[in-house]
Design an enzyme around this catalytic site. Sequence first.
Site, short mmCIF file in Angstrom:
data_model
loop_
_atom_site.label_atom_id
_atom_site.label_comp_id
_atom_site.label_asym_id
_atom_site.label_seq_id
_atom_site.Cartn_x
_atom_site.Cartn_y
_atom_site.Cartn_z
N SER A 282 0.85 -1.19 0.00
CA SER A 282 0.00 0.00 0.00
C SER A 282 0.89 1.24 0.00
CB SER A 282 -0.88 -0.02 1.25
OG SER A 282 -1.31 1.29 1.57
N LYS A 288 0.78 -3.29 4.99
CA LYS A 288 -0.09 -4.03 4.06
C LYS A 288 0.64 -4.89 3.05
CE LYS A 288 -4.16 -2.90 3.20
NZ LYS A 288 -5.31 -3.77 3.28
#
Length: 476
Positions: A282, A288
């Site tokens: 991300s 992420k």
Amino acid sequence: MGGKTRRKLWSGRFSGETNRLVEVFTASLPFDARLFDHDIEGSIAHCRMLDRQGIIPPADAARIVEALGGIREEIRSGAFRFVQTDEDIHMAVERGLIERIGPVGGKVHTGRSRNDQVSTDMRLYLRGEIGDILTLVAGLQRTFLDLARREVDTILPGYTHLQKAQPVLLAHYLLAFREMLERDAQRFAECLERVNVMPLGSAALAGTSLPLDRKYTAKLLGFRALTANSMDAVSDRDFVAEFIFDAGLLMMHLSRLCEDLIIWSSGEFGFVEIADAYTTGSSIMPQKKNPDVAELVRGKTGRVYGNLVRVLTILKGLPMTYNRDLQEDKEPLFDTVDTVKASLMVLIGMAGNLGFNRQRMLEEAAKGFSTATDVAEYLVTKGVPFREAHGIVGRLVAYCIAKEKGLEEISLREFRKFYTGFDDGVYAVIPVKKAVNARVTLGGTAKREVLRQIQEAEKKTGPGPRARGTGKRQAK
Ligand code: ARG
């Protein structure tokens, strides 16, 4: 593409110039240039046939065939100069031919129309692409089969309605996808049979007065048959729609696999880890690791469905026979081919590198009274009608929920409150592994059956990329 303008090959009956916007609007060259190899292959075969039939002199045929080979090399190397007025790949090649060898080049289009030519090109093109797709499908099947061998002792909670249902072997799940791909491959192979039929010789729509030998041309091009009706031949794009439909079903299968992988790789499930090489991060959240590849395969499935609707809609109102609308079949077809091949290629790599968290799957498989059906079936062996057994176990489960106990924690005395005929044997059917291996129905999930499925599949599946585990997660 150069901006050079020349007189069009069909301009005989025209006195005025084509409007510039119309030239751009009607051009298919920007996308049908990819057919150049097939277009030239078709023209060479057509020319050989014209020569053999004595329709054109051997010396002319030889010059045409040689020049076509030269044009093919030029297009391959990027040296060929396309011009604004070329309109499509067929005109570009013919114009190039006439520029190379003079008016004799114009003999290539004897007894032929772009209408039968374009359909022939598309079929030659698609024949090759279906071959490639079949190889990729077999590669993905091989990957699943190798993974199934590796995970033949791994237990997975099986779901219906995305609610825990019954434990299964992970290998069983993987083989399910191998089956879907088997049907996909069969569909493509059948589609190939209908694609591999030659329209050339149908000319504009009615055939030709010239003594063509269509069988000979078909033999040169490796077509298995000839189209039987010239009007059908130039207006038919069934094969395009059929191919895209088959591709749509394949993408749907891939999309469902991806959907599972997306869910399974979430923290909440934690069943699988997708290798770093097949995930992305991300731009804002540093923690992420996202399953974008799987999401894009799912998303691109919609794109292929859209392509099918495009083609079916283009076809539905066309008066017989050829109409220029048919030119609009190419982009959806090419886009489908590209999308399917890219999706298969990336999935072969991604699937082969999945790391399964066996411990976590096993723990989850045991939860949620997933072997309650086994207790009911145990009661059936004691002579209890299934519907009653279902009721008894249902009440037992409600009792377990109230007492916050698993079925395996219930004492025989407690069991007997629900049905006096319970004995020690009930404890043997509750463990998940027992439950899995008890499902010996043909096509069921017992290890014995799964090993048999693997054996059967092994006979049908060709060699492909070997599955490589990350080894990291599996150690658990
Ligand atoms: N570019 C055209 C197509 O893709 C080729 C056939 C054109 N035929 C014609 N009569 N205008 O359909």
